[in-house]
Design a protein around this motif. Structure first.
Motif, PDB file in Angstrom:
ATOM      1  N   ALA A  15       5.819  -9.247  -8.318  1.00  0.00           N
ATOM      2  CA  ALA A  15       5.696  -9.915  -7.014  1.00  0.00           C
ATOM      3  C   ALA A  15       6.674  -9.326  -5.997  1.00  0.00           C
ATOM      4  CB  ALA A  15       5.931 -11.418  -7.171  1.00  0.00           C
ATOM      5  N   ALA A  16       7.875  -8.978  -6.440  1.00  0.00           N
ATOM      6  CA  ALA A  16       8.869  -8.387  -5.537  1.00  0.00           C
ATOM      7  C   ALA A  16       8.403  -7.018  -5.043  1.00  0.00           C
ATOM      8  CB  ALA A  16      10.224  -8.275  -6.234  1.00  0.00           C
ATOM      9  N   VAL A  17       7.789  -6.230  -5.927  1.00  0.00           N
ATOM     10  CA  VAL A  17       7.268  -4.925  -5.505  1.00  0.00           C
ATOM     11  C   VAL A  17       6.126  -5.116  -4.515  1.00  0.00           C
ATOM     12  CG1 VAL A  17       6.112  -2.810  -6.270  1.00  0.00           C
ATOM     13  CG2 VAL A  17       8.017  -3.728  -7.590  1.00  0.00           C
ATOM     14  N   ARG A  18       5.215  -6.047  -4.803  1.00  0.00           N
ATOM     15  CA  ARG A  18       4.117  -6.331  -3.863  1.00  0.00           C
ATOM     16  C   ARG A  18       4.668  -6.684  -2.481  1.00  0.00           C
ATOM     17  NH1 ARG A  18       1.241 -10.001  -7.953  1.00  0.00           N
ATOM     18  NH2 ARG A  18      -0.173  -8.537  -8.948  1.00  0.00           N
ATOM     19  N   GLU A  19       5.662  -7.561  -2.476  1.00  0.00           N
ATOM     20  CA  GLU A  19       6.259  -7.997  -1.211  1.00  0.00           C
ATOM     21  C   GLU A  19       6.918  -6.823  -0.483  1.00  0.00           C
ATOM     22  OE1 GLU A  19       9.931 -10.825   0.131  1.00  0.00           O
ATOM     23  OE2 GLU A  19       8.584 -11.609  -1.423  1.00  0.00           O
ATOM     24  N   ALA A  20       7.640  -6.002  -1.215  1.00  0.00           N
ATOM     25  CA  ALA A  20       8.304  -4.845  -0.603  1.00  0.00           C
ATOM     26  C   ALA A  20       7.276  -3.886  -0.008  1.00  0.00           C
ATOM     27  CB  ALA A  20       9.169  -4.121  -1.631  1.00  0.00           C
ATOM     28  N   PHE A  88      11.138   8.109 -12.984  1.00  0.00           N
ATOM     29  CA  PHE A  88      12.301   7.469 -13.583  1.00  0.00           C
ATOM     30  C   PHE A  88      12.087   5.983 -13.812  1.00  0.00           C
ATOM     31  CE2 PHE A  88      13.895  11.048 -11.175  1.00  0.00           C
ATOM     32  CZ  PHE A  88      14.710  11.669 -12.103  1.00  0.00           C
ATOM     33  N   TRP A  89      12.667   5.496 -14.903  1.00  0.00           N
ATOM     34  CA  TRP A  89      12.769   4.066 -15.154  1.00  0.00           C
ATOM     35  C   TRP A  89      14.142   3.604 -14.666  1.00  0.00           C
ATOM     36  CZ3 TRP A  89       8.686   1.420 -16.082  1.00  0.00           C
ATOM     37  CH2 TRP A  89       7.638   1.932 -16.841  1.00  0.00           C
ATOM     38  N   LEU A  90      14.153   2.500 -13.925  1.00  0.00           N
ATOM     39  CA  LEU A  90      15.404   1.912 -13.451  1.00  0.00           C
ATOM     40  C   LEU A  90      15.655   0.616 -14.203  1.00  0.00           C
ATOM     41  CD1 LEU A  90      14.849   2.158  -9.584  1.00  0.00           C
ATOM     42  CD2 LEU A  90      15.786   3.892 -11.115  1.00  0.00           C
ATOM     43  N   GLU A  91      16.818   0.506 -14.809  1.00  0.00           N
ATOM     44  CA  GLU A  91      17.224  -0.738 -15.438  1.00  0.00           C
ATOM     45  C   GLU A  91      17.633  -1.713 -14.335  1.00  0.00           C
ATOM     46  OE1 GLU A  91      20.371   0.421 -18.053  1.00  0.00           O
ATOM     47  OE2 GLU A  91      19.028   1.613 -19.315  1.00  0.00           O
ATOM     48  N   PRO A  92      17.632  -3.019 -14.606  1.00  0.00           N
ATOM     49  CA  PRO A  92      17.977  -3.996 -13.566  1.00  0.00           C
ATOM     50  C   PRO A  92      19.299  -3.712 -12.849  1.00  0.00           C
ATOM     51  CG  PRO A  92      17.076  -5.119 -15.460  1.00  0.00           C
ATOM     52  CD  PRO A  92      17.234  -3.669 -15.849  1.00  0.00           C
ATOM     53  N   ARG A  98      20.544  -5.790  -2.923  1.00  0.00           N
ATOM     54  CA  ARG A  98      19.525  -5.557  -1.889  1.00  0.00           C
ATOM     55  C   ARG A  98      19.544  -4.096  -1.444  1.00  0.00           C
ATOM     56  NH1 ARG A  98      16.274  -8.212   1.270  1.00  0.00           N
ATOM     57  NH2 ARG A  98      17.057 -10.280   0.874  1.00  0.00           N
ATOM     58  N   ALA A  99      20.730  -3.526  -1.293  1.00  0.00           N
ATOM     59  CA  ALA A  99      20.839  -2.128  -0.861  1.00  0.00           C
ATOM     60  C   ALA A  99      20.232  -1.184  -1.899  1.00  0.00           C
ATOM     61  CB  ALA A  99      22.302  -1.769  -0.605  1.00  0.00           C
ATOM     62  N   GLN A 100      20.495  -1.423  -3.172  1.00  0.00           N
ATOM     63  CA  GLN A 100      19.919  -0.589  -4.225  1.00  0.00           C
ATOM     64  C   GLN A 100      18.390  -0.718  -4.233  1.00  0.00           C
ATOM     65  OE1 GLN A 100      22.185  -2.430  -7.402  1.00  0.00           O
ATOM     66  NE2 GLN A 100      23.097  -0.440  -7.932  1.00  0.00           N
ATOM     67  N   TRP A 101      17.901  -1.952  -4.188  1.00  0.00           N
ATOM     68  CA  TRP A 101      16.459  -2.206  -4.187  1.00  0.00           C
ATOM     69  C   TRP A 101      15.798  -1.467  -3.027  1.00  0.00           C
ATOM     70  CZ3 TRP A 101      12.675  -4.104  -7.110  1.00  0.00           C
ATOM     71  CH2 TRP A 101      11.486  -4.509  -6.502  1.00  0.00           C
ATOM     72  N   ALA A 107      12.859   5.375  -1.093  1.00  0.00           N
ATOM     73  CA  ALA A 107      12.796   6.743  -1.614  1.00  0.00           C
ATOM     74  C   ALA A 107      11.427   7.036  -2.223  1.00  0.00           C
ATOM     75  CB  ALA A 107      13.896   6.959  -2.655  1.00  0.00           C
ATOM     76  N   ALA A 108      10.883   6.092  -2.966  1.00  0.00           N
ATOM     77  CA  ALA A 108       9.556   6.290  -3.574  1.00  0.00           C
ATOM     78  C   ALA A 108       8.478   6.377  -2.490  1.00  0.00           C
ATOM     79  CB  ALA A 108       9.247   5.165  -4.555  1.00  0.00           C
ATOM     80  N   LEU A 109       8.562   5.518  -1.490  1.00  0.00           N
ATOM     81  CA  LEU A 109       7.570   5.543  -0.407  1.00  0.00           C
ATOM     82  C   LEU A 109       7.712   6.795   0.457  1.00  0.00           C
ATOM     83  CD1 LEU A 109       7.513   1.791   0.637  1.00  0.00           C
ATOM     84  CD2 LEU A 109       5.700   3.091  -0.508  1.00  0.00           C
ATOM     85  N   ALA A 110       8.934   7.265   0.656  1.00  0.00           N
ATOM     86  CA  ALA A 110       9.140   8.474   1.462  1.00  0.00           C
ATOM     87  C   ALA A 110       8.535   9.698   0.779  1.00  0.00           C
ATOM     88  CB  ALA A 110      10.627   8.692   1.714  1.00  0.00           C
ATOM     89  N   PHE A 111       8.604   9.749  -0.549  1.00  0.00           N
ATOM     90  CA  PHE A 111       8.050  10.886  -1.265  1.00  0.00           C
ATOM     91  C   PHE A 111       6.530  10.811  -1.399  1.00  0.00           C
ATOM     92  CE2 PHE A 111       6.771  12.772  -5.436  1.00  0.00           C
ATOM     93  CZ  PHE A 111       6.845  14.092  -5.029  1.00  0.00           C
TER      94      PHE A 111
END
Length: 130
Positions: A15-20, A88-92, A98-101, A107-111
């Motif tokens: 849900a957080a990814v959908r929202e982002a 890459f897999w990111l661990e929690p 918020r800054a990391q998220w 970065a993923a969307l820019a690429f």
């Protein structure tokens, strides 16, 4: 055998990814969700961009940055044999603030516009012997 139900933690991360994605992308951009690599994948314009498996976030980044990103704490390569540069897999702990998220999503969307789409294989191609 039916798939096991997703944990609340996984559902919250999806849900957080959908929202982002909804916040970051124009409504006209095609976003599809489907199973891929054993995870819940988010395809942006037909290309893998992000994914969720358990409490981990999958990101697709520029292959040229692979070695530098691989050194980041809480980050591991999708394929430790090196066959999938930029995934890459990111661990929690790597996306806890918020800054990391925001960094990883941006970065993923820019690429994504530069990423190459992998054509979907047809049933005939999957059935053909090598």
């Amino acid at each position: 055998m039916p798939a096991s139900p997703l944990s609340d933690e996984t559902l919250h991360l999806i849900a957080a990814v959908r929202e982002a994605l909804a916040e970051q992308l124009d409504a006209r951009i095609d976003v599809q969700e489907r199973p891929l690599f054993g995870c819940h994948a988010f395809m942006v314009d037909g290309k893998l961009c992000l994914g969720v498996k358990g409490d981990e976030l999958l990101v697709r980044l520029p292959p040229a940055q692979h070695d530098a990103v691989a050194e980041t704490p809480g980050v591991r390569e999708l394929d430790p044999r090196g066959g999938m540069a930029g995934y890459f897999w990111l661990e929690p702990a790597a996306y806890a603030t918020r800054a990391q998220w925001q960094h990883w999503i941006a970065a993923a969307l820019a690429f994504n516009p530069q990423a190459k789409a992998t054509p979907r294989r047809t049933a005939r191609a999957r059935a053909a012997p090598p």
